[in-house]
Structure formats: structure tokens, C-alpha cells
Motif scaffolding. Structure first.
Motif, PDB file in Angstrom:
ATOM      1  N   GLU A 173      55.292 -58.926 118.669  1.00 36.15           N
ATOM      2  CA  GLU A 173      54.105 -58.404 119.316  1.00 36.15           C
ATOM      3  C   GLU A 173      52.990 -58.178 118.293  1.00 36.15           C
ATOM      4  O   GLU A 173      53.256 -57.751 117.172  1.00 36.15           O
ATOM      5  N   PRO A 174      51.724 -58.449 118.662  1.00 37.94           N
ATOM      6  CA  PRO A 174      50.623 -58.199 117.725  1.00 37.94           C
ATOM      7  C   PRO A 174      50.478 -56.715 117.433  1.00 37.94           C
ATOM      8  O   PRO A 174      50.607 -55.871 118.325  1.00 37.94           O
ATOM      9  N   LEU A 175      50.246 -56.406 116.156  1.00 33.87           N
ATOM     10  CA  LEU A 175      49.991 -55.051 115.669  1.00 33.87           C
ATOM     11  C   LEU A 175      51.202 -54.125 115.733  1.00 33.87           C
ATOM     12  O   LEU A 175      51.077 -52.930 115.478  1.00 33.87           O
ATOM     13  N   TYR A 176      52.381 -54.692 116.047  1.00 32.33           N
ATOM     14  CA  TYR A 176      53.573 -53.839 116.029  1.00 32.33           C
ATOM     15  C   TYR A 176      54.226 -53.901 114.648  1.00 32.33           C
ATOM     16  O   TYR A 176      54.518 -54.964 114.129  1.00 32.33           O
ATOM     17  N   THR A 177      54.438 -52.746 114.027  1.00 31.62           N
ATOM     18  CA  THR A 177      55.104 -52.675 112.740  1.00 31.62           C
ATOM     19  C   THR A 177      55.780 -51.324 112.590  1.00 31.62           C
ATOM     20  O   THR A 177      55.307 -50.319 113.140  1.00 31.62           O
TER      21      THR A 177
ATOM     22  N   SER B  22      51.198 -54.824 108.413  1.00 29.92           N
ATOM     23  CA  SER B  22      49.984 -54.932 109.228  1.00 29.92           C
ATOM     24  C   SER B  22      50.300 -55.127 110.703  1.00 29.92           C
ATOM     25  O   SER B  22      49.441 -54.935 111.560  1.00 29.92           O
TER      26      SER B  22
ATOM     27  N   LEU C   5      50.892 -58.022 111.915  1.00 32.77           N
ATOM     28  CA  LEU C   5      50.340 -59.325 112.296  1.00 32.77           C
ATOM     29  C   LEU C   5      51.170 -60.503 111.800  1.00 32.77           C
ATOM     30  O   LEU C   5      51.117 -61.580 112.379  1.00 32.77           O
TER      31      LEU C   5
ATOM     32  N   HIS D 143      53.722 -61.905 114.341  1.00 34.96           N
ATOM     33  CA  HIS D 143      52.980 -62.404 115.502  1.00 34.96           C
ATOM     34  C   HIS D 143      52.331 -63.749 115.171  1.00 34.96           C
ATOM     35  O   HIS D 143      52.365 -64.681 115.991  1.00 34.96           O
ATOM     36  N   ILE D 144      51.772 -63.858 113.968  1.00 32.70           N
ATOM     37  CA  ILE D 144      51.174 -65.127 113.538  1.00 32.70           C
ATOM     38  C   ILE D 144      52.242 -66.210 113.459  1.00 32.70           C
ATOM     39  O   ILE D 144      52.016 -67.356 113.867  1.00 32.70           O
TER      40      ILE D 144
ATOM     41  N   TYR E 222      54.984 -66.392 115.212  1.00 27.84           N
ATOM     42  CA  TYR E 222      55.355 -66.744 116.583  1.00 27.84           C
ATOM     43  C   TYR E 222      54.322 -67.687 117.206  1.00 27.84           C
ATOM     44  O   TYR E 222      54.670 -68.726 117.794  1.00 27.84           O
ATOM     45  N   GLN E 223      53.051 -67.335 117.067  1.00 25.09           N
ATOM     46  CA  GLN E 223      51.980 -68.163 117.628  1.00 25.09           C
ATOM     47  C   GLN E 223      51.940 -69.533 116.968  1.00 25.09           C
ATOM     48  O   GLN E 223      51.760 -70.558 117.635  1.00 25.09           O
TER      49      GLN E 223
END
Length: 212
Positions: A144-148, A156, A158, A161-162, A164-165
Motif C-alpha cells: 500500500e502507498p505510504l504504509y510503513t 517512506s 513508497l 508500492h513502487i 508493486y506498480q
């Protein structure tokens, strides 16, 4: 004396050999930096030999992995691929850095990048560490974006998420994760060996859809 002169010559030879060795390593490092930098600026499909390419990416990461006391090995068979090499290098870089920050928390450790050919036309790439692992409650959210779990401490939210995308949208593959808290983590990536063939299939499918 003759013995002093001979000793001096021997030391000069050793010094010259050391300078040559260091210069060679520096040249290899610069070459890797340049190659990876060009790839990361270009998402075009090209042919690579996967194992040497991954080793080249790791060479460019050498200063980082040395500072983080991280060793990384690439194991498994080599395979020729048509793939967007730049995005692939970014994914591998992010996952190695993720292991340094999250799995080993800056204390150093080991990562294996394992190549497997389990299905025709696909390659499986596993990035495995033996670090602290991911808590069960966090495992379903890591992409998930912004999950840490380390916000403000080097995370971060990110990086994964990056990954994965990039794997799904640019490399047309899949990425999944398995982990046991306290035992380590494995990221499993499946990639098409020949992106060009896949592009032809996509184009044909789109054409059939438009014809209908």
C-alpha cells in the motif's frame, strides 16, 4: 645492499599490482553505474542476460551494500530475456534497500536473489532475507502507498508500492510476499521472459476487441 634493493623492488611490484587491481574495480564500478543509469532513464524493452545484469546492478549498489554491511548473492540459471531493464533494476534496488532498512535494520545481513525457470516463457525471481520478518498484521498492507512500520526512521512507505506498480504495470508480471515474523521475508516476482511476444499477444487481443 642487494637484499634491500630486491625487497624494495618486490614492494613496488606489489604496490603496482594493487593500483592496477583498484583501477580495474573502479572502471567496472563506473561502467555499472553508467549502464544502470541509462537503463533507469529508459523503460524501453531490450535483450539482457538476466544473471549478469543483476550482478551489474549489485555492483552499482556496492557502496550502499558495503556501508550497510549487506552481502547479496545471485544464484540459479542464467536466462536471456526481452524486458524493460531499467524498471527491473529499480525493483531490485528497492528490494535490496528494503532488506537493509527493514529486515536487518542497519545491522547487516545477507540477501539471496534466486532465479528459477518453473514455467515456459516465465522466470521466477525470489529476493530472500533472513531478517526480522514482517508482522502478520502488516503483511497484507506492505504494497500500500505510504504504509510503513518505520515512519520517521528510514521508511517512506513508497518503496514497496513502487515495486508493486512497476512489476505489474511496466514489467507485466506479478509480485507477492511471504514472511514469518522473526524468520525472514521472501518477495516472489514472476516475469515474462519475452516481453515482445507478450506485446504481440496484447496487440492481437486489443485488435480482436476493437473488431468486435
Amino acid at each position: 645492499r642487494k637484499s634491500t634493493f630486491a625487497d624494495g623492488v618486490e614492494r613496488l611490484i606489489e604496490a603496482a599490482s594493487l593500483v592496477r587491481s583498484n583501477a580495474t574495480r573502479a572502471a567496472e564500478l563506473i561502467k555499472s553505474f553508467k549502464g544502470v543509469a541509462v537503463d533507469q532513464a529508459n523503460s524501453g524493452v531490450r535483450h539482457i542476460q538476466l544473471k549478469p545484469y543483476l550482478q551489474q546492478v549489485l555492483t552499482s549498489l556496492g557502496p550502499y551494500t558495503k556501508r550497510e554491511k549487506l552481502t547479496v548473492d545471485v544464484v540459479g540459471p542464467d536466462v536471456g530475456m526481452h524486458i524493460s531493464a531499467g524498471p527491473l533494476s529499480q525493483v531490485v534496488t528497492n528490494l535490496v534497500q528494503n532488506a537493509a532498512v527493514h529486515a536487518y535494520q542497519g545491522q547487516g545481513g545477507h540477501v539471496d536473489i534466486i532465479i528459477n525457470l518453473n514455467r515456459p516463457e516465465w522466470v521466477d525471481l525470489t529476493i530472500r532475507d533472513r531478517g526480522v520478518g514482517i508482522p502478520e498484521e502488516a503483511l497484507s498492507r506492505v504494497f500500500e502507498p505510504l504504509y510503513t512500520t518505520r515512519f520517521g526512521s528510514g521508511g517512506s512507505g513508497l518503496g514497496l508500492h513502487i515495486c508493486y506498480q512497476t512489476v505489474n504495470e511496466l514489467l507485466h508480471g506479478t509480485i507477492t510476499v511471504e514472511s514469518r515474523f522473526g524468520e525472514g521475508t521472501e518477495f516472489m516476482i514472476q516475469l515474462p521472459i519475452n516481453r515482445q511476444n507478450l506485446m504481440l499477444v496484447d496487440d492481437a487481443s486489443n485488435a480482436d476487441h476493437l473488431a468486435v
